[in-house]
Design a protein around this motif. Structure first.
Motif, PDB file in Angstrom:
ATOM      1  N   LEU A 186      -0.923 -24.089 -23.201  1.00  0.00           N
ATOM      2  CA  LEU A 186      -0.110 -23.810 -24.387  1.00  0.00           C
ATOM      3  C   LEU A 186       0.499 -25.121 -24.849  1.00  0.00           C
ATOM      4  N   GLY A 187       0.177 -25.542 -26.067  1.00  0.00           N
ATOM      5  CA  GLY A 187       0.694 -26.794 -26.601  1.00  0.00           C
ATOM      6  C   GLY A 187       2.159 -26.695 -26.940  1.00  0.00           C
ATOM      7  N   GLY A 188       2.899 -27.785 -26.718  1.00  0.00           N
ATOM      8  CA  GLY A 188       4.318 -27.802 -27.020  1.00  0.00           C
ATOM      9  C   GLY A 188       5.132 -27.157 -25.916  1.00  0.00           C
ATOM     10  N   SER A 189       6.291 -26.623 -26.271  1.00  0.00           N
ATOM     11  CA  SER A 189       7.233 -26.085 -25.284  1.00  0.00           C
ATOM     12  C   SER A 189       6.779 -24.714 -24.795  1.00  0.00           C
ATOM     13  N   GLY A 190       6.248 -24.680 -23.580  1.00  0.00           N
ATOM     14  CA  GLY A 190       5.662 -23.430 -23.100  1.00  0.00           C
ATOM     15  C   GLY A 190       6.286 -22.833 -21.863  1.00  0.00           C
ATOM     16  N   ALA A 191       7.437 -23.353 -21.425  1.00  0.00           N
ATOM     17  CA  ALA A 191       8.032 -22.861 -20.179  1.00  0.00           C
ATOM     18  C   ALA A 191       8.443 -21.400 -20.261  1.00  0.00           C
ATOM     19  N   SER A 192       8.804 -20.926 -21.446  1.00  0.00           N
ATOM     20  CA  SER A 192       9.252 -19.535 -21.587  1.00  0.00           C
ATOM     21  C   SER A 192       8.121 -18.542 -21.360  1.00  0.00           C
ATOM     22  N   PHE A 193       6.889 -19.027 -21.259  1.00  0.00           N
ATOM     23  CA  PHE A 193       5.739 -18.141 -21.065  1.00  0.00           C
ATOM     24  C   PHE A 193       5.279 -18.096 -19.604  1.00  0.00           C
ATOM     25  N   ILE A 194       6.042 -18.697 -18.684  1.00  0.00           N
ATOM     26  CA  ILE A 194       5.616 -18.779 -17.286  1.00  0.00           C
ATOM     27  C   ILE A 194       5.359 -17.388 -16.696  1.00  0.00           C
ATOM     28  N   ASP A 195       6.236 -16.415 -16.968  1.00  0.00           N
ATOM     29  CA  ASP A 195       6.035 -15.062 -16.437  1.00  0.00           C
ATOM     30  C   ASP A 195       4.681 -14.501 -16.872  1.00  0.00           C
ATOM     31  N   ALA A 196       4.356 -14.658 -18.145  1.00  0.00           N
ATOM     32  CA  ALA A 196       3.086 -14.136 -18.657  1.00  0.00           C
ATOM     33  C   ALA A 196       1.904 -14.891 -18.064  1.00  0.00           C
ATOM     34  N   VAL A 197       2.069 -16.185 -17.828  1.00  0.00           N
ATOM     35  CA  VAL A 197       0.993 -16.975 -17.224  1.00  0.00           C
ATOM     36  C   VAL A 197       0.735 -16.500 -15.801  1.00  0.00           C
ATOM     37  N   VAL A 198       1.802 -16.265 -15.036  1.00  0.00           N
ATOM     38  CA  VAL A 198       1.640 -15.745 -13.672  1.00  0.00           C
ATOM     39  C   VAL A 198       0.905 -14.401 -13.709  1.00  0.00           C
ATOM     40  N   ASP A 199       1.285 -13.546 -14.641  1.00  0.00           N
ATOM     41  CA  ASP A 199       0.637 -12.236 -14.763  1.00  0.00           C
ATOM     42  C   ASP A 199      -0.838 -12.360 -15.149  1.00  0.00           C
ATOM     43  N   SER A 200      -1.199 -13.450 -15.821  1.00  0.00           N
ATOM     44  CA  SER A 200      -2.585 -13.642 -16.260  1.00  0.00           C
ATOM     45  C   SER A 200      -3.517 -14.039 -15.122  1.00  0.00           C
ATOM     46  N   GLY A 201      -2.949 -14.387 -13.980  1.00  0.00           N
ATOM     47  CA  GLY A 201      -3.767 -14.804 -12.846  1.00  0.00           C
ATOM     48  C   GLY A 201      -4.152 -16.264 -12.839  1.00  0.00           C
ATOM     49  N   ALA A 202      -3.593 -17.049 -13.748  1.00  0.00           N
ATOM     50  CA  ALA A 202      -3.909 -18.484 -13.780  1.00  0.00           C
ATOM     51  C   ALA A 202      -3.343 -19.173 -12.547  1.00  0.00           C
ATOM     52  N   GLN A 203      -4.081 -20.156 -12.051  1.00  0.00           N
ATOM     53  CA  GLN A 203      -3.611 -20.965 -10.925  1.00  0.00           C
ATOM     54  C   GLN A 203      -2.862 -22.195 -11.396  1.00  0.00           C
ATOM     55  N   ALA A 204      -3.201 -22.679 -12.604  1.00  0.00           N
ATOM     56  CA  ALA A 204      -2.573 -23.875 -13.157  1.00  0.00           C
ATOM     57  C   ALA A 204      -2.248 -23.629 -14.620  1.00  0.00           C
ATOM     58  N   TYR A 205      -1.168 -24.263 -15.091  1.00  0.00           N
ATOM     59  CA  TYR A 205      -0.684 -24.049 -16.454  1.00  0.00           C
ATOM     60  C   TYR A 205      -0.348 -25.394 -17.081  1.00  0.00           C
ATOM     61  N   LEU A 206      -1.108 -25.756 -18.117  1.00  0.00           N
ATOM     62  CA  LEU A 206      -0.898 -26.997 -18.858  1.00  0.00           C
ATOM     63  C   LEU A 206      -0.021 -26.719 -20.067  1.00  0.00           C
ATOM     64  N   THR A 207       1.138 -27.367 -20.146  1.00  0.00           N
ATOM     65  CA  THR A 207       2.051 -27.195 -21.271  1.00  0.00           C
ATOM     66  C   THR A 207       2.983 -28.400 -21.325  1.00  0.00           C
ATOM     67  N   SER A 208       4.224 -28.216 -21.834  1.00  0.00           N
ATOM     68  CA  SER A 208       5.156 -29.354 -21.888  1.00  0.00           C
ATOM     69  C   SER A 208       6.600 -28.868 -21.921  1.00  0.00           C
ATOM     70  N   ASP A 209       7.508 -29.834 -21.849  1.00  0.00           N
ATOM     71  CA  ASP A 209       8.951 -29.607 -21.974  1.00  0.00           C
ATOM     72  C   ASP A 209       9.511 -28.673 -20.895  1.00  0.00           C
ATOM     73  N   CYS A 210       8.992 -28.789 -19.677  1.00  0.00           N
ATOM     74  CA  CYS A 210       9.447 -27.928 -18.580  1.00  0.00           C
ATOM     75  C   CYS A 210      10.611 -28.580 -17.830  1.00  0.00           C
ATOM     76  N   LYS A 211      11.573 -27.754 -17.428  1.00  0.00           N
ATOM     77  CA  LYS A 211      12.763 -28.234 -16.747  1.00  0.00           C
ATOM     78  C   LYS A 211      12.580 -28.184 -15.228  1.00  0.00           C
ATOM     79  N   PHE A 212      13.517 -28.823 -14.545  1.00  0.00           N
ATOM     80  CA  PHE A 212      13.486 -28.940 -13.092  1.00  0.00           C
ATOM     81  C   PHE A 212      13.313 -27.582 -12.413  1.00  0.00           C
TER      82      PHE A 212
END
Length: 272
Positions: A186-212
């Motif tokens: 997901l291009g740009g700020s994608g941290a708010s989608f982490i829950d949906a990414v986990v549900d999608s079964g992805a092992q890795a997530y390429l995005t940006s603007d993620c916090k500690f």
């Protein structure tokens, strides 16, 4: 093709009504250029540097009349436009030089061949689907299969080679040789989608603007978070937009050379 025709075509593909409630897509400044033959400078962020680039091109014999940007110029509750502030100066120069400013933001994020789709294509993901569907076949982010499977190290090298980010921030993982088969992007700020990414079964997530703590949360849930920076993850879609516009026979279109990555990494030479 007139500017009005270009915008009509684009909005038929990525309708402004699809934008989020907090967003501001569409015309930012329209100084009376709709009937002009489109001569377009495409950028990620409409800044004074990009406006001055457009003006300089005009003075050199290439009269640009439209800055087509991904990020909005007018955003975040602006109540006034004054001389001396960035938006005010942009407006003044736009009217003085007859250069419109148009933005396609969250509407462009959702469509096929938009910001997320371009990332998926660069990584050659297969069996791609939106992370969060918003309407049939469209939505935010993309998740798909890596074929052939890559190790984490090889995937990071692929991302580095395709996006050329100044750096990559990656979840701490014990084994860089682990095999990755399913990736979300997901291009740009994608941290708010982490829950949906986990549900999608992805092992890795390429995005940006993620916090500690988002890195911490992702790791604890078995997701490898890869932050390549806002600019690096969205700029490729601007390049693709230039190609798309050119295929429609626009008189002149070019990717901005003054578009800026607002994050710089300082690496001092120890011992100098």
């Amino acid at each position: 093709m007139k500017i009005s025709e270009l915008i009509q075509w684009f909005e038929g593909w990525a309708h402004p009504e699809w934008q989020e409630k907090w967003d501001n897509c569409g015309w930012q400044i329209e100084p009376g250029v709709l009937d002009k033959s489109a001569r377009v400078l495409v950028c990620l962020t409409p800044t004074l540097a990009v406006m001055k680039e457009a003006i300089a091109l005009g003075e050199a014999g290439t009269p640009v009349n439209l800055i087509f940007a991904h990020h909005p110029l007018i955003f975040g509750g602006i109540n006034s436009i004054c001389s001396g502030d960035p938006v005010g100066e942009m407006a003044k120069l736009a009217f003085a030089h007859q250069i419109g400013v148009y933005s396609a933001h969250t509407n462009f994020d959702q469509v096929n061949h938009g910001t997320a789709d371009v990332l998926a294509q660069l990584l050659d993901l297969k069996q791609v689907a939106p992370i969060v569907p918003t309407q049939p076949g469209l939505g935010y982010g993309r998740v798909g299969q890596l074929q052939p499977t890559l190790t984490l190290e090889a995937l990071l090298r692929l991302i580095k080679g395709k996006l050329d980010p100044p750096d990559l921030l990656v979840s701490p993982m014990a084994n860089p040789q682990q095999h990755i088969t399913r990736v979300a992007v997901l291009g740009g700020s994608g941290a708010s989608f982490i829950d949906a990414v986990v549900d999608s079964g992805a092992q890795a997530y390429l995005t940006s603007d993620c916090k500690f703590h988002q890195f911490q949360s992702a790791r604890d849930r078995g997701l490898i978070l890869i932050d390549a920076g806002h600019y690096a993850t969205e700029r490729p879609s601007c390049d693709r937009l230039v190609e798309k516009f050119a295929s429609f026979g626009i008189e002149w279109v070019q990717l901005s050379r003054q578009d800026e990555d607002f994050r710089q990494f300082f690496r001092p030479n120890i011992g100098d």
